[in-house]
Design a protein around this motif. Structure first.
Motif, PDB file in Angstrom:
ATOM      1  N   LEU A 192       0.517  21.178 120.513  1.00  0.00           N
ATOM      2  CA  LEU A 192      -0.077  20.702 121.757  1.00  0.00           C
ATOM      3  C   LEU A 192      -1.358  21.453 122.058  1.00  0.00           C
ATOM      4  O   LEU A 192      -2.278  20.937 122.638  1.00  0.00           O
ATOM      5  CB  LEU A 192       0.911  20.869 122.910  1.00  0.00           C
ATOM      6  N   HIS A 193      -1.398  22.721 121.716  1.00  0.00           N
ATOM      7  CA  HIS A 193      -2.605  23.511 121.943  1.00  0.00           C
ATOM      8  C   HIS A 193      -2.915  24.187 120.614  1.00  0.00           C
ATOM      9  O   HIS A 193      -2.045  24.691 119.960  1.00  0.00           O
ATOM     10  CB  HIS A 193      -2.371  24.584 123.003  1.00  0.00           C
ATOM     11  N   GLY A 194      -4.145  24.221 120.199  1.00  0.00           N
ATOM     12  CA  GLY A 194      -4.445  24.944 118.973  1.00  0.00           C
ATOM     13  C   GLY A 194      -5.492  24.249 118.149  1.00  0.00           C
ATOM     14  O   GLY A 194      -6.321  23.504 118.659  1.00  0.00           O
ATOM     15  N   ALA A 195      -5.431  24.490 116.836  1.00  0.00           N
ATOM     16  CA  ALA A 195      -6.482  24.009 115.947  1.00  0.00           C
ATOM     17  C   ALA A 195      -6.503  22.484 115.904  1.00  0.00           C
ATOM     18  O   ALA A 195      -5.483  21.838 116.102  1.00  0.00           O
ATOM     19  CB  ALA A 195      -6.214  24.547 114.547  1.00  0.00           C
ATOM     20  N   PRO A 196      -7.690  21.900 115.647  1.00  0.00           N
ATOM     21  CA  PRO A 196      -7.757  20.447 115.549  1.00  0.00           C
ATOM     22  C   PRO A 196      -6.833  19.928 114.454  1.00  0.00           C
ATOM     23  O   PRO A 196      -6.519  20.632 113.505  1.00  0.00           O
ATOM     24  CB  PRO A 196      -9.225  20.185 115.187  1.00  0.00           C
ATOM     25  N   LEU A 197      -6.440  18.683 114.591  1.00  0.00           N
ATOM     26  CA  LEU A 197      -5.579  18.054 113.599  1.00  0.00           C
ATOM     27  C   LEU A 197      -6.272  18.002 112.255  1.00  0.00           C
ATOM     28  O   LEU A 197      -7.476  17.857 112.169  1.00  0.00           O
ATOM     29  CB  LEU A 197      -5.294  16.607 114.022  1.00  0.00           C
ATOM     30  N   ARG A 203      -6.061  14.822 122.709  1.00  0.00           N
ATOM     31  CA  ARG A 203      -5.731  13.934 121.585  1.00  0.00           C
ATOM     32  C   ARG A 203      -4.529  14.457 120.801  1.00  0.00           C
ATOM     33  O   ARG A 203      -3.632  13.692 120.417  1.00  0.00           O
ATOM     34  CB  ARG A 203      -6.956  13.800 120.662  1.00  0.00           C
ATOM     35  N   GLN A 204      -4.515  15.773 120.574  1.00  0.00           N
ATOM     36  CA  GLN A 204      -3.358  16.360 119.883  1.00  0.00           C
ATOM     37  C   GLN A 204      -2.072  16.104 120.655  1.00  0.00           C
ATOM     38  O   GLN A 204      -1.022  15.812 120.073  1.00  0.00           O
ATOM     39  CB  GLN A 204      -3.568  17.870 119.721  1.00  0.00           C
ATOM     40  N   ALA A 205      -2.159  16.223 121.966  1.00  0.00           N
ATOM     41  CA  ALA A 205      -0.970  16.002 122.792  1.00  0.00           C
ATOM     42  C   ALA A 205      -0.479  14.557 122.650  1.00  0.00           C
ATOM     43  O   ALA A 205       0.710  14.315 122.458  1.00  0.00           O
ATOM     44  CB  ALA A 205      -1.291  16.317 124.248  1.00  0.00           C
ATOM     45  N   ALA A 206      -1.410  13.605 122.730  1.00  0.00           N
ATOM     46  CA  ALA A 206      -1.017  12.192 122.595  1.00  0.00           C
ATOM     47  C   ALA A 206      -0.417  11.933 121.219  1.00  0.00           C
ATOM     48  O   ALA A 206       0.581  11.217 121.077  1.00  0.00           O
ATOM     49  CB  ALA A 206      -2.225  11.286 122.842  1.00  0.00           C
ATOM     50  N   GLU A 207      -1.022  12.539 120.187  1.00  0.00           N
ATOM     51  CA  GLU A 207      -0.493  12.359 118.828  1.00  0.00           C
ATOM     52  C   GLU A 207       0.911  12.940 118.690  1.00  0.00           C
ATOM     53  O   GLU A 207       1.730  12.447 117.926  1.00  0.00           O
ATOM     54  CB  GLU A 207      -1.432  13.020 117.809  1.00  0.00           C
ATOM     55  N   SER A 208       1.193  14.013 119.431  1.00  0.00           N
ATOM     56  CA  SER A 208       2.479  14.705 119.274  1.00  0.00           C
ATOM     57  C   SER A 208       3.661  13.862 119.747  1.00  0.00           C
ATOM     58  O   SER A 208       4.799  14.163 119.409  1.00  0.00           O
ATOM     59  CB  SER A 208       2.448  16.044 120.021  1.00  0.00           C
ATOM     60  N   VAL A 209       3.413  12.832 120.541  1.00  0.00           N
ATOM     61  CA  VAL A 209       4.517  11.974 121.003  1.00  0.00           C
ATOM     62  C   VAL A 209       4.462  10.592 120.340  1.00  0.00           C
ATOM     63  O   VAL A 209       5.065   9.641 120.819  1.00  0.00           O
ATOM     64  CB  VAL A 209       4.532  11.837 122.554  1.00  0.00           C
ATOM     65  N   ARG A 210       3.738  10.529 119.218  1.00  0.00           N
ATOM     66  CA  ARG A 210       3.611   9.242 118.518  1.00  0.00           C
ATOM     67  C   ARG A 210       4.986   8.641 118.208  1.00  0.00           C
ATOM     68  O   ARG A 210       5.243   7.466 118.481  1.00  0.00           O
ATOM     69  CB  ARG A 210       2.838   9.445 117.214  1.00  0.00           C
ATOM     70  N   TYR A 269      -2.406  16.290 131.233  1.00  0.00           N
ATOM     71  CA  TYR A 269      -2.487  15.127 132.118  1.00  0.00           C
ATOM     72  C   TYR A 269      -3.351  14.002 131.534  1.00  0.00           C
ATOM     73  O   TYR A 269      -3.066  12.824 131.745  1.00  0.00           O
ATOM     74  CB  TYR A 269      -3.006  15.547 133.497  1.00  0.00           C
ATOM     75  N   ALA A 270      -4.415  14.365 130.820  1.00  0.00           N
ATOM     76  CA  ALA A 270      -5.273  13.324 130.244  1.00  0.00           C
ATOM     77  C   ALA A 270      -4.486  12.499 129.223  1.00  0.00           C
ATOM     78  O   ALA A 270      -4.590  11.269 129.196  1.00  0.00           O
ATOM     79  CB  ALA A 270      -6.505  13.938 129.588  1.00  0.00           C
ATOM     80  N   ALA A 271      -3.685  13.182 128.398  1.00  0.00           N
ATOM     81  CA  ALA A 271      -2.881  12.462 127.404  1.00  0.00           C
ATOM     82  C   ALA A 271      -1.829  11.603 128.101  1.00  0.00           C
ATOM     83  O   ALA A 271      -1.621  10.433 127.741  1.00  0.00           O
ATOM     84  CB  ALA A 271      -2.216  13.460 126.455  1.00  0.00           C
ATOM     85  N   GLN A 272      -1.165  12.165 129.103  1.00  0.00           N
ATOM     86  CA  GLN A 272      -0.176  11.382 129.859  1.00  0.00           C
ATOM     87  C   GLN A 272      -0.823  10.129 130.451  1.00  0.00           C
ATOM     88  O   GLN A 272      -0.265   9.023 130.407  1.00  0.00           O
ATOM     89  CB  GLN A 272       0.409  12.220 130.995  1.00  0.00           C
ATOM     90  N   THR A 273      -2.012  10.319 131.022  1.00  0.00           N
ATOM     91  CA  THR A 273      -2.705   9.222 131.695  1.00  0.00           C
ATOM     92  C   THR A 273      -3.098   8.128 130.713  1.00  0.00           C
ATOM     93  O   THR A 273      -2.880   6.933 130.965  1.00  0.00           O
ATOM     94  CB  THR A 273      -3.960   9.756 132.420  1.00  0.00           C
ATOM     95  N   GLY A 280       8.225  14.923 117.432  1.00  0.00           N
ATOM     96  CA  GLY A 280       6.763  14.936 117.443  1.00  0.00           C
ATOM     97  C   GLY A 280       6.229  16.232 116.868  1.00  0.00           C
ATOM     98  O   GLY A 280       5.317  16.250 116.047  1.00  0.00           O
ATOM     99  N   ALA A 281       6.857  17.367 117.248  1.00  0.00           N
ATOM    100  CA  ALA A 281       6.382  18.667 116.800  1.00  0.00           C
ATOM    101  C   ALA A 281       6.542  18.807 115.284  1.00  0.00           C
ATOM    102  O   ALA A 281       5.708  19.395 114.615  1.00  0.00           O
ATOM    103  CB  ALA A 281       7.152  19.770 117.519  1.00  0.00           C
TER     104      ALA A 281
END
Ligand code: MG
Length: 383
Positions: A24-29, A99-106, A132-136, A17-18
């Motif tokens: 996971l944290h940082g600038a928007p995609l 959103r970035q977090a969810a995208e990172s495990v696509r 947690y929001a992405a996990q949820t 994913g990375a």
């Protein structure tokens, strides 16, 4: 595969994913709104949705006129599961980071076998620690997909009777006495109200509520009382005001002070901020009388289910709560509600632009939808 090999593989899965350039944290995609990557028959889409509040929503934590929430859609074999996760400011979350977090495990999610959702849930939690929001959102989308694929509503998957769903409170955020009175009148159809307190206006707030209604109240201080003597004084006063219980009177980390308070009051105390995950539940015995479980802080339906079961086994009362959310997240929580003593599942009722309908409320009673999965339907357009 033994556990060590599995964890090694899992580390590699997170790295995949990375490598796709999604911190996971940082600038928007870059190209944030570009179409989702797709495997042959599996797609994962993410979107930030702005929910407009009917009233400005104020607690001890924050005040806002809208909330941005993360939506996830998981599609496989022509079936789409919907998920939602509300970023929680207390846990340093925001919608862009979620959103970035969810995208990172696509890659992980689209390559996995969704029937092995228990393992996938653990892998996602490992990769998205603290998100947690992405996990949820991912967990709800996967469980909605599983329920739809099986052709059964989620409450049935968990072996629950929808007639056991409790009444839900309707929450009244902190406001002026005049607006508080107006909100209480608007909530006439709800037999029990939840009142937010925790500021120096508490007595005025309760007085405003009591000038309009005599119905039972549940009170949430959201960690607002920093002093144990103040907490005892306020709780014992609330006991004279028709209050059933008090939620999270003191800051989550002040467990020994809360134990001191617990020994001196006659109202049950319910943990919210002090109880985020299943592992938090056992240490609360003797300090609190119950726990408020929320999908968004726990990381989804599966973790919430585990929290409820552990709490019940330990003799604690159980409650399901929610954040300000649409019907996606609130309906997901409602499918577990036949398990709990109390529900505070009104987040979708606080917003003006819910994209879906799912769980509904009649005279406070939660009515679960009977369609497969979450049982969501697109909201009817009001022209
Ligand atoms: Mg609370």
């Amino acid at each position: 595969m033994n556990r060590r090999d599995w964890m090694k593989t899992l580390g590699a899965a997170c790295l995949v994913g990375a490598r796709h350039g999604v911190p996971l944290h940082g600038a928007p995609l870059q190209g944030e709104d570009a179409p989702s990557a797709t495997t042959s028959s599996t797609a994962l889409e993410t979107e930030i949705v702005r929910l407009q509040l009917r009233h400005t929503w104020t607690t001890t934590m924050s005040s806002s006129a809208y909330r941005d929430t993360l939506y996830v859609r998981f599609t496989r074999d022509g079936i789409t599961g919907h998920g939602e996760g509300a970023p929680i400011v207390r846990y340093q979350e925001n919608a862009a980071g979620a959103r970035q977090a969810a995208e990172s495990v696509r890659d992980l999610v689209t390559a996995a076998d969704p029937w092995e959702f228990e393992k996938l849930h653990a892998e996602i939690a490992h990769c998205l620690s603290g998100q947690y929001a992405a996990q949820t959102a991912l967990d709800i989308a996967l469980m909605d997909w599983v329920g739809q694929k099986l052709g059964i509503p989620l409450y049935r998957y968990f072996g629950l009777d929808p007639n056991d769903a409790p009444i839900t409170t309707f929450s009244i955020g902190i406001d002026t006495p005049a607006i508080t009175r107006q909100k209480v009148r608007e909530a006439e159809s709800f037999p029990v109200l939840k009142i937010k307190v925790g500021l120096d206006t508490d007595e005025a707030t309760i007085a405003a509520v009591r000038s309009v209604t005599r119905k039972p109240l549940r009170v949430d201080a959201n960690e607002g009382w920093k002093n144990k003597e103040e907490a005892v004084r306020k709780i014992n006063w609330l006991a004279t005001q028709g209050v059933e219980f008090v939620e999270q009177p003191m800051p989550a980390q002040m467990l020994e002070e809360t134990r001191w308070v617990h020994e001196r009051v006659h109202l049950p105390l319910i943990a919210d901020e002090a109880c985020q995950h299943a592992g938090d539940v056992p240490k609360l015995v003797g300090i609190f009388d119950g726990v408020n479980v929320k999908l968004d802080k726990a990381g989804g339906i599966l973790e919430a289910f585990e929290m409820i079961q552990i709490a019940r086994a330990l003799g604690l009362r159980t409650m399901l709560g929610c954040m300000v959310s649409s019907s996606v997240s609130v309906t997901a929580a409602a499918h577990l509600s036949p398990l709990v003593d109390y529900a505070d599942l009104d987040g979708n009722l606080l917003i003006a632009n819910d994209p879906f309908s799912g769980v509904s409320v009649k005279n406070g009673k939660l009515l679960l939808p009977h369609g497969p999965g979450l049982g969501l339907r697109p909201a009817e357009k009001i022209s």
